[in-house]
Motif scaffolding. Structure first.
Motif, PDB file in Angstrom:
ATOM      1  N   TYR A  68       0.875  -1.167   0.000  1.00 16.65           N
ATOM      2  CA  TYR A  68       0.000   0.000   0.000  1.00 16.65           C
ATOM      3  C   TYR A  68       0.914   1.220   0.000  1.00 16.65           C
ATOM      4  CZ  TYR A  68      -3.579  -3.403   1.174  1.00 16.65           C
ATOM      5  OH  TYR A  68      -4.414  -4.486   1.151  1.00 16.65           O
ATOM      6  N   PRO A  69       1.275   1.716  -1.170  1.00 15.62           N
ATOM      7  CA  PRO A  69       2.437   2.607  -1.290  1.00 15.62           C
ATOM      8  C   PRO A  69       2.145   4.069  -0.944  1.00 15.62           C
ATOM      9  CG  PRO A  69       1.464   2.229  -3.431  1.00 15.62           C
ATOM     10  CD  PRO A  69       0.674   1.389  -2.478  1.00 15.62           C
ATOM     11  N   SER A  70       3.166   4.730  -0.400  1.00 19.71           N
ATOM     12  CA  SER A  70       3.127   6.165  -0.134  1.00 19.71           C
ATOM     13  C   SER A  70       4.412   6.802  -0.643  1.00 19.71           C
ATOM     14  CB  SER A  70       2.998   6.443   1.366  1.00 19.71           C
ATOM     15  OG  SER A  70       1.821   5.863   1.897  1.00 19.71           O
ATOM     16  N   GLY A  71       4.291   7.992  -1.190  1.00 21.01           N
ATOM     17  CA  GLY A  71       5.487   8.714  -1.582  1.00 21.01           C
ATOM     18  C   GLY A  71       6.340   9.033  -0.368  1.00 21.01           C
ATOM     19  N   ILE A  72       5.721   9.676   0.634  1.00 18.36           N
ATOM     20  CA  ILE A  72       6.376   9.956   1.908  1.00 18.36           C
ATOM     21  C   ILE A  72       5.443   9.496   3.017  1.00 18.36           C
ATOM     22  CG2 ILE A  72       7.412  11.695   3.410  1.00 18.36           C
ATOM     23  CD1 ILE A  72       7.873  13.441   0.967  1.00 18.36           C
ATOM     24  N   ASP A  73       5.935   8.589   3.865  1.00 16.34           N
ATOM     25  CA  ASP A  73       5.149   8.008   4.950  1.00 16.34           C
ATOM     26  C   ASP A  73       5.697   8.534   6.274  1.00 16.34           C
ATOM     27  OD1 ASP A  73       3.713   6.488   6.721  1.00 16.34           O
ATOM     28  OD2 ASP A  73       4.414   4.548   6.017  1.00 16.34           O
ATOM     29  N   VAL A  74       4.920   9.372   6.959  1.00 17.10           N
ATOM     30  CA  VAL A  74       5.302   9.935   8.253  1.00 17.10           C
ATOM     31  C   VAL A  74       4.468   9.209   9.301  1.00 17.10           C
ATOM     32  CG1 VAL A  74       5.570  12.048   9.612  1.00 17.10           C
ATOM     33  CG2 VAL A  74       5.722  12.139   7.108  1.00 17.10           C
ATOM     34  N   ASP A  75       5.111   8.281  10.023  1.00 17.48           N
ATOM     35  CA  ASP A  75       4.353   7.278  10.764  1.00 17.48           C
ATOM     36  C   ASP A  75       4.980   7.043  12.131  1.00 17.48           C
ATOM     37  OD1 ASP A  75       2.455   5.268  11.204  1.00 17.48           O
ATOM     38  OD2 ASP A  75       2.727   4.435   9.203  1.00 17.48           O
ATOM     39  N   ILE A  76       4.354   6.162  12.895  1.00 13.33           N
ATOM     40  CA  ILE A  76       4.904   5.768  14.190  1.00 13.33           C
ATOM     41  C   ILE A  76       5.947   4.671  13.991  1.00 13.33           C
ATOM     42  CG2 ILE A  76       2.799   6.360  15.442  1.00 13.33           C
ATOM     43  CD1 ILE A  76       2.094   3.398  15.512  1.00 13.33           C
ATOM     44  N   SER A  77       6.788   4.500  14.995  1.00 13.36           N
ATOM     45  CA  SER A  77       7.801   3.457  14.954  1.00 13.36           C
ATOM     46  C   SER A  77       7.159   2.092  15.161  1.00 13.36           C
ATOM     47  CB  SER A  77       8.849   3.709  16.046  1.00 13.36           C
ATOM     48  OG  SER A  77       9.674   2.581  16.219  1.00 13.36           O
ATOM     49  N   ASP A  78       7.580   1.113  14.379  1.00 13.86           N
ATOM     50  CA  ASP A  78       7.116  -0.261  14.588  1.00 13.86           C
ATOM     51  C   ASP A  78       7.760  -0.892  15.814  1.00 13.86           C
ATOM     52  OD1 ASP A  78       5.531  -0.159  12.326  1.00 13.86           O
ATOM     53  OD2 ASP A  78       7.096  -0.956  11.012  1.00 13.86           O
ATOM     54  N   VAL A  79       8.828  -0.270  16.306  1.00 12.43           N
ATOM     55  CA  VAL A  79       9.578  -0.841  17.430  1.00 12.43           C
ATOM     56  C   VAL A  79       8.987  -0.421  18.771  1.00 12.43           C
ATOM     57  CG1 VAL A  79      11.831  -0.974  18.557  1.00 12.43           C
ATOM     58  CG2 VAL A  79      11.680  -0.929  16.051  1.00 12.43           C
ATOM     59  N   ASP A  80       8.850   0.903  18.992  1.00 14.84           N
ATOM     60  CA  ASP A  80       8.378   1.383  20.293  1.00 14.84           C
ATOM     61  C   ASP A  80       7.121   2.239  20.203  1.00 14.84           C
ATOM     62  OD1 ASP A  80       9.322   3.683  19.135  1.00 14.84           O
ATOM     63  OD2 ASP A  80      10.953   4.007  20.553  1.00 14.84           O
ATOM     64  N   LEU A  81       6.498   2.292  19.017  1.00 14.36           N
ATOM     65  CA  LEU A  81       5.264   3.048  18.783  1.00 14.36           C
ATOM     66  C   LEU A  81       5.431   4.545  19.048  1.00 14.36           C
ATOM     67  CD1 LEU A  81       2.583   0.607  20.273  1.00 14.36           C
ATOM     68  CD2 LEU A  81       3.474   0.726  17.946  1.00 14.36           C
ATOM     69  N   HIS A  82       6.653   5.038  18.940  1.00 16.44           N
ATOM     70  CA  HIS A  82       6.922   6.463  19.105  1.00 16.44           C
ATOM     71  C   HIS A  82       6.494   7.216  17.852  1.00 16.44           C
ATOM     72  CE1 HIS A  82       9.503  10.118  18.945  1.00 16.44           C
ATOM     73  NE2 HIS A  82       9.243  10.151  20.242  1.00 16.44           N
ATOM     74  N   SER A  83       5.774   8.324  18.042  1.00 15.45           N
ATOM     75  CA  SER A  83       5.330   9.122  16.898  1.00 15.45           C
ATOM     76  C   SER A  83       6.495   9.869  16.268  1.00 15.45           C
ATOM     77  CB  SER A  83       4.272  10.136  17.343  1.00 15.45           C
ATOM     78  OG  SER A  83       3.114   9.502  17.819  1.00 15.45           O
ATOM     79  N   THR A  84       6.422  10.080  14.982  1.00  6.32           N
ATOM     80  CA  THR A  84       7.369  10.988  14.345  1.00  6.32           C
ATOM     81  C   THR A  84       7.017  12.418  14.740  1.00  6.32           C
ATOM     82  OG1 THR A  84       7.834   9.565  12.449  1.00  6.32           O
ATOM     83  CG2 THR A  84       8.154  11.918  12.134  1.00  6.32           C
ATOM     84  N   THR A  85       8.027  13.182  15.187  1.00  7.46           N
ATOM     85  CA  THR A  85       7.814  14.572  15.575  1.00  7.46           C
ATOM     86  C   THR A  85       8.737  15.471  14.754  1.00  7.46           C
ATOM     87  OG1 THR A  85       9.427  14.434  17.389  1.00  7.46           O
ATOM     88  CG2 THR A  85       7.134  13.933  17.913  1.00  7.46           C
ATOM     89  N   ILE A  86       8.172  16.547  14.252  1.00 13.89           N
ATOM     90  CA  ILE A  86       8.917  17.555  13.498  1.00 13.89           C
ATOM     91  C   ILE A  86       8.605  18.885  14.157  1.00 13.89           C
ATOM     92  CG2 ILE A  86       9.236  18.656  11.249  1.00 13.89           C
ATOM     93  CD1 ILE A  86       8.174  16.035   9.984  1.00 13.89           C
TER      94      ILE A  86
END
Length: 304
Positions: free
Chosen positions: A87-105
């Motif tokens: 299920y493709p995305s050009g840019i995927d800004v997502d949570i970590s699969d390891v510790d479920l930490h959100s991406t923060t900018i």
């Protein structure tokens, strides 16, 4: 004179902030990070392939993220040897699969690249459980296509989304000055839900939000707090739904109309301001639908 100097100083400072950022050259191998980037992150180069091009998975970016890369994705639509499908995305800004930490900018997210994605539930820019302190800018051309089709009103798909902003927070606005096009049933140029946005949603002069197919939206807003901001269209929103001749079921049961701006249950906003053009074609198409959304003010139409 002093105001001019102040604005110039701000522009130079902003350019300098982007200029000193960590830079990465995107290749056909793609790029994924869960790391901390203390000076911002800028992506150049290009990608051609069959899966996500850029993945920010639980990354922490102090400063702004800027994409200048051009991306082309043509994903497989049949099961592979692992019985899975992308299920493709050009840019995927997502949570970590390891510790479920959100991406923060902490700063802005800016896309200046052209992104073309084809595949099931194709997405140009995907934000899922992301936290962005500044504004989401799109100045690129984004084209997404989901080849899946359906014939019944009860058989919903997820469709393709140019920008999908889900379960995320944004400290600024969404500001589009590019061309965003979504093709396929149940697709949207912008699909925003379960989120909080402090600023506005703006389609700027020269910007285009286009969707074509069955049950498509230019902007879809659902269960999102935009109560301090508005949807402002200074550009063009155009949606093309099915014509009466293309509908194969009883018209009295057909409820898959094309909608320019779809304001659904749980959406809170101050107002909708149209200074540009909103066009909806197809059987039963609508420029704006309000279905359970609440306003601080209402709808202001200065355009067409």
């Amino acid at each position: 004179m002093h105001l001019r100097r102040t604005l110039l100083a701000i522009s130079i400072a902003a350019a300098a902030q982007y200029a000193v950022a960590e830079t990465v050259t995107l290749t056909d191998a793609g790029y994924a990070t869960q790391a901390q980037h203390d000076t911002g992150l800028t992506i150049g180069g290009s990608y051609t392939g069959g899966d996500d091009a850029i993945q920010l998975e639980g990354a922490t970016i102090t400063g702004s993220f800027v994409n200048n890369a051009h991306i082309i994705i043509d994903a497989a639509t049949t099961l592979d040897e692992n019985n899975s499908i992308p299920y493709p995305s050009g840019i995927d800004v997502d949570i970590s699969d390891v510790d479920l930490h959100s991406t923060t900018i902490s700063g802005d997210f800016a896309n200046n690249g052209n992104i073309t994605v084809s595949g099931f539930e194709a997405t140009g820019l995907l934000f899922d459980n992301a936290e962005i302190g500044g504004t989401l800018f799109n100045d690129g051309d984004i084209t997404v296509t989901d080849p899946q089709t359906r014939t019944g009103s009860d058989d919903d798909l997820y469709g393709a989304n140019g920008i999908e902003f889900a379960s995320s927070t944004l400290g600024g606005s969404i500001d589009n000055s590019g061309q965003i096009k979504a093709f396929g049933d149940d697709s949207s140029a912008m699909d925003i839900y379960l989120s909080k946005i402090t600023g506005d949603i703006v389609n700027a002069e020269g910007g285009l939000l286009y969707a074509k197919g069955r049950n498509v939206d230019g902007i879809s807003l659902e269960s999102t707090d935009l109560s301090n901001g508005s949807i402002i269209n200074d550009g063009t929103i155009l949606v093309d739904g099915l014509t009466e001749a293309e509908i194969e079921e009883d018209l009295s049961l057909y409820d898959d109309r094309a909608t320019g701006i779809d304001l659904d249950m749980g959406a809170k906003l101050d107002r909708v301001i149209n200074n540009g053009s909103i066009q909806a074609t197809g059987y039963g198409a609508n420029a704006i639908i309000v279905d359970g959304a609440t306003f601080g003010y209402g709808i202001v139409n200065n355009g067409t």
